[in-house]
Design a protein around this motif. Structure first.
Motif, PDB file in Angstrom:
ATOM      1  N   THR A  26       0.930  -1.093  -0.051  1.00  7.74           N
ATOM      2  CA  THR A  26      -0.118  -0.075  -0.072  1.00  7.74           C
ATOM      3  C   THR A  26       0.870   1.263   0.060  1.00  7.74           C
ATOM      4  N   ASN A  45      -3.703   3.504  -1.629  1.00 12.74           N
ATOM      5  CA  ASN A  45      -4.237   2.587  -2.651  1.00 12.74           C
ATOM      6  C   ASN A  45      -3.294   1.347  -2.366  1.00 12.74           C
ATOM      7  N   ARG A  46      -4.012   0.138  -2.881  1.00 15.34           N
ATOM      8  CA  ARG A  46      -3.127  -1.181  -2.803  1.00 15.34           C
ATOM      9  C   ARG A  46      -2.204  -1.437  -4.024  1.00 15.34           C
ATOM     10  N   THR A  84       0.042  -4.355  -6.148  1.00 14.72           N
ATOM     11  CA  THR A  84       0.212  -5.818  -6.452  1.00 14.72           C
ATOM     12  C   THR A  84       1.071  -5.798  -7.689  1.00 14.72           C
ATOM     13  N   SER A 105      -1.926  -0.542  -9.374  1.00 13.96           N
ATOM     14  CA  SER A 105      -2.289   0.091  -8.225  1.00 13.96           C
ATOM     15  C   SER A 105      -3.572   0.551  -8.259  1.00 13.96           C
ATOM     16  N   THR A 106      -4.636   0.655  -7.231  1.00  9.88           N
ATOM     17  CA  THR A 106      -5.718   1.068  -7.147  1.00  9.88           C
ATOM     18  C   THR A 106      -5.839   2.576  -7.348  1.00  9.88           C
ATOM     19  N   ALA A 107      -6.728   3.476  -7.846  1.00  9.05           N
ATOM     20  CA  ALA A 107      -6.497   4.759  -7.890  1.00  9.05           C
ATOM     21  C   ALA A 107      -7.820   5.774  -7.147  1.00  9.05           C
ATOM     22  N   MET A 108      -7.595   5.265  -5.902  1.00  4.90           N
ATOM     23  CA  MET A 108      -8.462   5.982  -5.008  1.00  4.90           C
ATOM     24  C   MET A 108      -7.921   7.404  -4.653  1.00  4.90           C
ATOM     25  N   SER A 132       3.576   4.270  -5.069  1.00 12.01           N
ATOM     26  CA  SER A 132       2.960   3.811  -6.396  1.00 12.01           C
ATOM     27  C   SER A 132       3.952   4.032  -7.705  1.00 12.01           C
TER      28      SER A 132
END
Length: 95
Positions: free
Chosen positions: A29, A33-34, A36, A53-56, A66
């Motif tokens: 993280t 955002n997470r 992987t 990566s997630t994009a919150m 990130s």
């Protein structure tokens, strides 16, 4: 020192971290955002591959992690660089 293990940033809130498994997988993280992906290690350099990566939107989070591309390890510290080779942050190996 192997790169496998858990690596943590500093702070009490919204702390970046990475977990690198022996089989070459990466999770983590940036504090919001997470992440992987996968990783390899050769001649003292860790290379991060296919990182997603997630994009919150997260207020007051420095999302430097990130943009990771490579890292070097010394004295239980991981120095992370972006794709241009610029140092973007450090993480400390956890227990």
């Amino acid at each position: 020192m192997s790169a496998a293990g858990t690596w943590n940033g500093e702070g009490e809130r919204n702390v970046p971290s990475l977990t690198l498994t022996e089989d070459g997988r990466l999770t983590g993280t940036d504090g919001c955002n997470r992440l992987t992906g996968t990783w390899t290690e050769k001649q003292g350099t860790v290379t991060f591959v296919d990182v997603a990566s997630t994009a919150m939107y997260c207020e007051d989070v420095d999302a430097w992690l990130s943009t990771l591309s490579t890292a070097t390890i010394g004295n239980s510290k991981m120095t992370v660089s972006d794709s241009s080779g610029t140092e973007i942050g450090t993480l400390t190996k956890g227990p």
